[in-house]
Design an enzyme around this catalytic site. Structure first.
Site, mmCIF file in Angstrom:
data_model
loop_
_atom_site.group_PDB
_atom_site.id
_atom_site.type_symbol
_atom_site.label_atom_id
_atom_site.label_comp_id
_atom_site.label_asym_id
_atom_site.label_seq_id
_atom_site.Cartn_x
_atom_site.Cartn_y
_atom_site.Cartn_z
ATOM 1 N N LYS A 170 39.166 41.323 51.281
ATOM 2 C CA LYS A 170 38.244 40.333 51.877
ATOM 3 C C LYS A 170 36.795 40.737 51.656
ATOM 4 C CE LYS A 170 41.223 37.582 54.190
ATOM 5 N NZ LYS A 170 41.587 36.580 55.131
ATOM 6 N N LYS B 78 49.116 36.809 46.335
ATOM 7 C CA LYS B 78 49.876 36.111 47.381
ATOM 8 C C LYS B 78 49.294 34.714 47.644
ATOM 9 C CE LYS B 78 47.877 37.064 51.866
ATOM 10 N NZ LYS B 78 48.128 36.517 53.150
ATOM 11 N N LYS C 220 45.967 30.595 52.447
ATOM 12 C CA LYS C 220 45.404 29.310 52.857
ATOM 13 C C LYS C 220 43.920 29.209 52.576
ATOM 14 C CE LYS C 220 46.285 30.341 57.630
ATOM 15 N NZ LYS C 220 45.599 31.560 58.045
#
Ligand code: ATP
Ligand code: LTN
Length: 333
Positions: A114, A196, A199
């Site tokens: 992130k 992966k 969303k």
């Protein structure tokens, strides 16, 4: 609470739920509600680690609650609540921050990923994200935490923090175990099967949203990246795209990889993708109908949130009191 084991898990309202969230987490929560005391949160404080648009965050929080119920979680049997409605989470997180080393936080792969993705906003919340997650779990003395494979490392740090605290102050926290499904624990992006499904991916073709309409679902599967062998065969290393579609198909239908290989023997990828798309669309149709119906009943959802928050507060209060006392904080008279 009765002698039943305690389950805690949560999802961030950071976007529409994906098929990955559904197969890796929520689908596994459904059977647990019969046997355990289950507490499921909408972890809105976690979502703040990335910049959110306020009106959208509000809407997604309600929509996620509607999806929890639409997927089959009974609000009577489970405690369904919004994390920010129980201030004990933020309180315990502060304390656990004082029992967590910066070295261990800097090893978290989710943080590293992130931080790379949001290089302009590497805030302290993103860094201490796993501590808030540890607080979520430990507050309720959870025994089991049903999550996807990507959260395994966060469960390990939660256990380490709890053990460290218990070693100093006695048995305050239950040490939780991860509960990760055998199939579906790591659904990959349809556009890049090395990554992966997420969303918050900027390419909507990479994920199936639980709210995607059938024609969108079919078109996303048709475009899914595969290989040139044209044989439906499970081989994660050499055929990650097809293997990913097989794990989606397997988690929904319960068919083994061997059965799926037989079913599509002699058929091309087109036929297989159509079958996967149709199965997913059929599974999602009733969920979407229920979601839309619930979203039009604001008062009903508000009531569930209110009731959930009260129950969550009641359950977590004992742990927080005990922690304060052990630490030597003077009780408020
Ligand atoms: P974001 O993209 O905002 O980081 P996310 O899609 O990764 O979000 P989370 O809210 O972080 O989703 O995760 C909710 C639950 O879904 C967790 O239990 C997580 O392990 C699971 N999960 C997330 N992505 C996948 C995936 N691709 N396959 C299986 N399980 C997943
Ligand atoms: N970090 C989790 C979401 C989450 C969670 C939790 C999961 C926050 N608190 C407690 C299980 C238990 C994620 O999926 N990214």
């Amino acid at each position: 609470m009765s002698q039943k084991k305690i389950i805690f898990s949560g999802v961030q309202p950071s976007g529409n739920l994906t098929l990955g969230n559904y197969l890796g987490a929520i689908l596994n929560w459904i059977p647990l509600q019969e046997e355990y005391n289950c507490i499921y949160s909408i972890v809105d404080l976690h979502a703040l680690t990335v910049r959110q648009v306020p009106a959208e965050l509000r809407k997604k929080t309600r929509s996620l609650l509607a999806l929890y119920i639409a997927c089959g979680l009974d609000p009577e049997k489970n405690v369904l609540f919004v994390q920010s409605h129980n201030s004990a989470h933020a309180e315990l997180a502060w304390i656990l921050n004082c029992f967590t080393y910066t070295g261990e936080l800097s090893r978290m792969t989710q943080f590293k990923e992130k931080a790379q993705k949001h290089a302009d906003n590497i805030n302290a919340g993103l860094f201490t994200y796993p501590v808030l997650m540890a607080a979520d779990i430990l507050l309720y003395q959870a025994d089991l935490v049903p999550v996807g494979e990507d959260q395994k490392q966060h469960l390990e740090i939660t256990r380490d923090i709890a053990q460290r605290f218990n070693n100093i102050y006695g048995d305050v926290f239950t040490i939780p175990e991860p509960y990760i499904p055998k199939v579906g624990a790591r659904i990959m992006s349809l556009q890049n099967p090395e990554k992966k499904m997420s969303k918050s991916d900027e390419n909507p073709n990479s994920y199936i949203s639980l709210l995607d309409k059938p024609d969108v679902i079919m078109s996303k599967f048709r475009r899914a990246v595969t290989d040139s062998e044209a044989i439906v065969r499970y081989d994660e290393e050499n055929k990650p795209g097809i293997s990913n579609l097989m794990s989606i198909y397997s988690s929904i239908t319960g068919k083994s990889y061997g059965d799926i290989e037989k079913e599509f023997e002699g058929l091309g990828y087109g036929d297989f993708k159509t079958a996967v798309g149709q199965t997913v669309a059929e599974t999602l149709r009733p969920i979407q109908e229920k979601h839309d119906q619930l979203m039009s009943d604001k008062a009903y959802l508000d009531n569930i949130m209110k009731d959930g928050a009260q129950r969550a507060e009641g359950l977590s209060y004992r742990t927080l009191r005990k922690v304060y006392k052990k630490l030597g904080l003077v009780p408020r008279s």
